[in-house]
Design a protein around this motif. Structure first.
Motif, PDB file in Angstrom:
ATOM      1  N   MET A 272     -12.450  18.674 -17.075  1.00 36.46           N
ATOM      2  CA  MET A 272     -12.008  17.301 -17.312  1.00 36.46           C
ATOM      3  C   MET A 272     -12.320  16.893 -18.747  1.00 36.46           C
ATOM      4  N   ALA A 273     -11.305  16.829 -19.588  1.00 39.97           N
ATOM      5  CA  ALA A 273     -11.489  16.415 -20.983  1.00 39.97           C
ATOM      6  C   ALA A 273     -11.404  14.896 -21.044  1.00 39.97           C
ATOM      7  N   SER A 274     -12.498  14.284 -21.424  1.00 37.63           N
ATOM      8  CA  SER A 274     -12.540  12.823 -21.373  1.00 37.63           C
ATOM      9  C   SER A 274     -13.406  12.277 -22.499  1.00 37.63           C
ATOM     10  N   HIS A 275     -14.018  11.133 -22.271  1.00 34.92           N
ATOM     11  CA  HIS A 275     -14.702  10.360 -23.306  1.00 34.92           C
ATOM     12  C   HIS A 275     -16.161  10.113 -22.931  1.00 34.92           C
ATOM     13  N   ALA A 276     -16.963   9.704 -23.908  1.00 32.07           N
ATOM     14  CA  ALA A 276     -18.409   9.605 -23.709  1.00 32.07           C
ATOM     15  C   ALA A 276     -18.788   8.738 -22.515  1.00 32.07           C
ATOM     16  N   ASP A 277     -18.369   7.472 -22.525  1.00 32.19           N
ATOM     17  CA  ASP A 277     -18.763   6.587 -21.431  1.00 32.19           C
ATOM     18  C   ASP A 277     -18.246   7.078 -20.090  1.00 32.19           C
ATOM     19  N   VAL A 278     -17.015   7.567 -20.065  1.00 29.26           N
ATOM     20  CA  VAL A 278     -16.437   8.034 -18.799  1.00 29.26           C
ATOM     21  C   VAL A 278     -17.225   9.240 -18.275  1.00 29.26           C
ATOM     22  N   CYS A 279     -17.541  10.191 -19.152  1.00 30.95           N
ATOM     23  CA  CYS A 279     -18.326  11.360 -18.740  1.00 30.95           C
ATOM     24  C   CYS A 279     -19.723  10.949 -18.277  1.00 30.95           C
ATOM     25  N   GLN A 280     -20.360  10.065 -19.055  1.00 32.48           N
ATOM     26  CA  GLN A 280     -21.736   9.658 -18.748  1.00 32.48           C
ATOM     27  C   GLN A 280     -21.810   8.861 -17.452  1.00 32.48           C
ATOM     28  N   ILE A 281     -20.891   7.938 -17.280  1.00 23.26           N
ATOM     29  CA  ILE A 281     -20.864   7.137 -16.050  1.00 23.26           C
ATOM     30  C   ILE A 281     -20.552   8.026 -14.855  1.00 23.26           C
ATOM     31  N   SER A 282     -19.551   8.870 -15.004  1.00 26.33           N
ATOM     32  CA  SER A 282     -19.087   9.689 -13.877  1.00 26.33           C
ATOM     33  C   SER A 282     -20.121  10.708 -13.444  1.00 26.33           C
ATOM     34  N   GLN A 283     -20.880  11.272 -14.393  1.00 27.66           N
ATOM     35  CA  GLN A 283     -21.871  12.266 -13.986  1.00 27.66           C
ATOM     36  C   GLN A 283     -22.977  11.627 -13.153  1.00 27.66           C
ATOM     37  N   LEU A 284     -23.365  10.384 -13.496  1.00 31.37           N
ATOM     38  CA  LEU A 284     -24.397   9.714 -12.709  1.00 31.37           C
ATOM     39  C   LEU A 284     -23.854   9.266 -11.360  1.00 31.37           C
ATOM     40  N   TYR A 285     -22.613   8.808 -11.342  1.00 29.92           N
ATOM     41  CA  TYR A 285     -21.988   8.429 -10.072  1.00 29.92           C
ATOM     42  C   TYR A 285     -21.888   9.640  -9.149  1.00 29.92           C
ATOM     43  N   ALA A 286     -21.408  10.775  -9.681  1.00 31.48           N
ATOM     44  CA  ALA A 286     -21.274  11.984  -8.864  1.00 31.48           C
ATOM     45  C   ALA A 286     -22.627  12.441  -8.327  1.00 31.48           C
ATOM     46  N   ALA A 287     -23.681  12.284  -9.147  1.00 31.34           N
ATOM     47  CA  ALA A 287     -25.024  12.705  -8.743  1.00 31.34           C
ATOM     48  C   ALA A 287     -25.672  11.711  -7.785  1.00 31.34           C
ATOM     49  N   ASN A 288     -24.975  10.594  -7.518  1.00 40.19           N
ATOM     50  CA  ASN A 288     -25.437   9.597  -6.550  1.00 40.19           C
ATOM     51  C   ASN A 288     -26.795   9.013  -6.928  1.00 40.19           C
ATOM     52  N   VAL A 289     -26.979   8.732  -8.225  1.00 36.09           N
ATOM     53  CA  VAL A 289     -28.233   8.128  -8.672  1.00 36.09           C
ATOM     54  C   VAL A 289     -28.273   6.670  -8.239  1.00 36.09           C
ATOM     55  N   GLU A 290     -29.473   6.100  -8.224  1.00 35.30           N
ATOM     56  CA  GLU A 290     -29.634   4.747  -7.712  1.00 35.30           C
ATOM     57  C   GLU A 290     -28.938   3.711  -8.586  1.00 35.30           C
ATOM     58  N   ASN A 291     -29.037   3.853  -9.914  1.00 36.84           N
ATOM     59  CA  ASN A 291     -28.433   2.875 -10.820  1.00 36.84           C
ATOM     60  C   ASN A 291     -27.574   3.597 -11.845  1.00 36.84           C
ATOM     61  N   VAL A 292     -26.273   3.635 -11.603  1.00 38.10           N
ATOM     62  CA  VAL A 292     -25.343   4.299 -12.513  1.00 38.10           C
ATOM     63  C   VAL A 292     -25.324   3.591 -13.865  1.00 38.10           C
ATOM     64  N   GLY A 293     -25.747   2.334 -13.910  1.00 38.56           N
ATOM     65  CA  GLY A 293     -25.789   1.589 -15.154  1.00 38.56           C
ATOM     66  C   GLY A 293     -26.734   2.163 -16.189  1.00 38.56           C
ATOM     67  N   GLU A 294     -27.564   3.124 -15.805  1.00 37.60           N
ATOM     68  CA  GLU A 294     -28.478   3.780 -16.738  1.00 37.60           C
ATOM     69  C   GLU A 294     -27.792   4.891 -17.542  1.00 37.60           C
ATOM     70  N   PHE A 295     -26.473   5.010 -17.430  1.00 36.26           N
ATOM     71  CA  PHE A 295     -25.736   6.134 -18.013  1.00 36.26           C
ATOM     72  C   PHE A 295     -25.953   6.319 -19.504  1.00 36.26           C
ATOM     73  N   SER A 296     -26.208   5.233 -20.250  1.00 37.78           N
ATOM     74  CA  SER A 296     -26.331   5.353 -21.706  1.00 37.78           C
ATOM     75  C   SER A 296     -27.558   6.153 -22.127  1.00 37.78           C
ATOM     76  N   SER A 297     -28.445   6.460 -21.184  1.00 35.70           N
ATOM     77  CA  SER A 297     -29.608   7.306 -21.484  1.00 35.70           C
ATOM     78  C   SER A 297     -29.288   8.787 -21.291  1.00 35.70           C
ATOM     79  N   TYR A 298     -28.044   9.096 -20.915  1.00 34.14           N
ATOM     80  CA  TYR A 298     -27.638  10.485 -20.658  1.00 34.14           C
ATOM     81  C   TYR A 298     -26.394  10.808 -21.480  1.00 34.14           C
TER      82      TYR A 298
END
Length: 346
Positions: A272-298
């Motif tokens: 999936m060729a995409s963009h920073a925020d989309v990749c960062q948000i999606s990886q945390l969502y897929a991993a089912n983390v408690e707060n996906v809003g923390e994506f900017s730290s990854y």
């Protein structure tokens, strides 16, 4: 008498509601400021699970008021109609526990917008050639092929040998997919290994659900203005301050993308060729983390690849954003935004 009492009670209730909204607005903007001035500040973000439970009861007044306030700080007009950007009031359901395909994130290489130091998220850029890759960005796209192949080989399943590239319709993502795919084909053709052979689908597929997160009034502004939004993402993944696309909306469209791939393909390896925020948000969502809003730290670097995992085991160590220094433009504007809220409510 009763009518007068009821009228008085209504006025008092409205007054309390207005005061509460004003207080909440100040708190939100001050949280935005403090998260940058004091990275270790304690706050209580809303968990994904809790947000899903109160999904249909979310109040929209505060994000709308913040967006109105934002217009006095950032005057750039929105570049698309609001109807073109998905708006949701809750997080989507998690992905299924098992998937028929493997998925890999690929962030685009350095783009001309990166070099110019501006946010590039307008929907009008889709399927255009504007803000494509620089020479370095193309090299980063090519260089991503080798680590991507290594990840595939270390996580390989014998039945999964077909590689499919799917890209955001933005030029920088499309060109990165082309560079990576071309180099991967060259590596496979020149390899002397007798390991598992891969077949690369010739056609690169486009999917709008992988396009850049829309940044509303901040589109076209300096990159540092991401810092107006990311701290609020940590507190509320459904906020649309500055008319941005919410974290929950990005998760929703990403889930729709994955589920459509699951319906269309089987035993495929999907890049999936995409963009920073989309990749960062999606990886945390897929991993089912408690707060996906923390994506900017990854954060993803230009041209970086990561395997999508359904748990947090493959996530890198978090790297929180640094606080802005006194005297910088970001520091000055963040203080001014917080002061504007207080003066507006006096």
């Amino acid at each position: 008498m009763n009518m007068n009492m009821n009228t008085s009670m209504d006025v008092n209730a409205n007054g309390r509601a207005c005061k509460m909204n004003a207080i909440l607005q100040v708190i939100m903007m001050m949280v935005t400021l403090q998260l940058h001035l004091q990275p270790a500040v304690a706050f209580a973000p809303v968990s994904t699970a809790a947000l899903m439970q109160r999904c249909h009861h979310k109040q929209h007044q505060q994000p709308q008021r913040l967006a109105q306030l934002a217009s006095s700080v950032i005057e750039a007009p929105a570049t698309v109609e609001s109807s073109e950007v998905l708006r949701v009031d809750c997080m989507p359901e998690p992905l299924p526990e098992t998937l028929k395909n493997d998925y890999y994130f690929l962030r685009h290489g350095q783009s001309t917008a990166n070099v110019a130091g501006i946010i590039s998220s307008a929907r009008s850029l889709a399927y255009s050639t504007k803000h494509g890759l620089t020479g370095l960005g193309y090299e980063q796209g090519m260089s991503s092929a080798n680590p991507l192949l290594e990840m595939m080989r270390s996580n390989r399943k014998e039945s999964r040998t077909d590689i499919v590239f799917v890209t955001s319709p933005f030029a920088r993502a499309k060109q990165t997919a082309e560079a990576c795919q071309g180099e991967m084909r060259r590596l496979l053709e020149s390899s002397d290994t007798t390991e598992l052979e891969y077949t690369i689908q010739e056609e690169i597929e486009y999917d709008d659900r992988l396009m850049e997160r829309y940044f509303g009034r901040l589109d076209g502004e300096a990159l540092y203005t991401y810092a107006y939004v990311w701290p609020m993402d940590r507190v509320d993944v459904t906020h649309t301050a500055f008319d941005v696309e919410s974290v929950a909306a990005v998760c929703t469209r990403f889930r729709e993308f994955v589920m459509s791939m699951e319906a269309e393909k089987e035993d495929a390896i999907i890049v999936m060729a995409s963009h920073a925020d989309v990749c960062q948000i999606s990886q945390l969502y897929a991993a089912n983390v408690e707060n996906v809003g923390e994506f900017s730290s990854y954060r993803f670097a230009n041209g970086e690849v990561r395997k999508m995992a359904l748990t947090d085991e493959l996530l890198p160590e978090p790297s929180p954003l640094e606080a802005p220094k006194r005297g910088t433009v970001l520091y000055t504007e963040m203080v001014a935004a917080a002061d504007a809220v207080e003066e507006n409510e006096e």
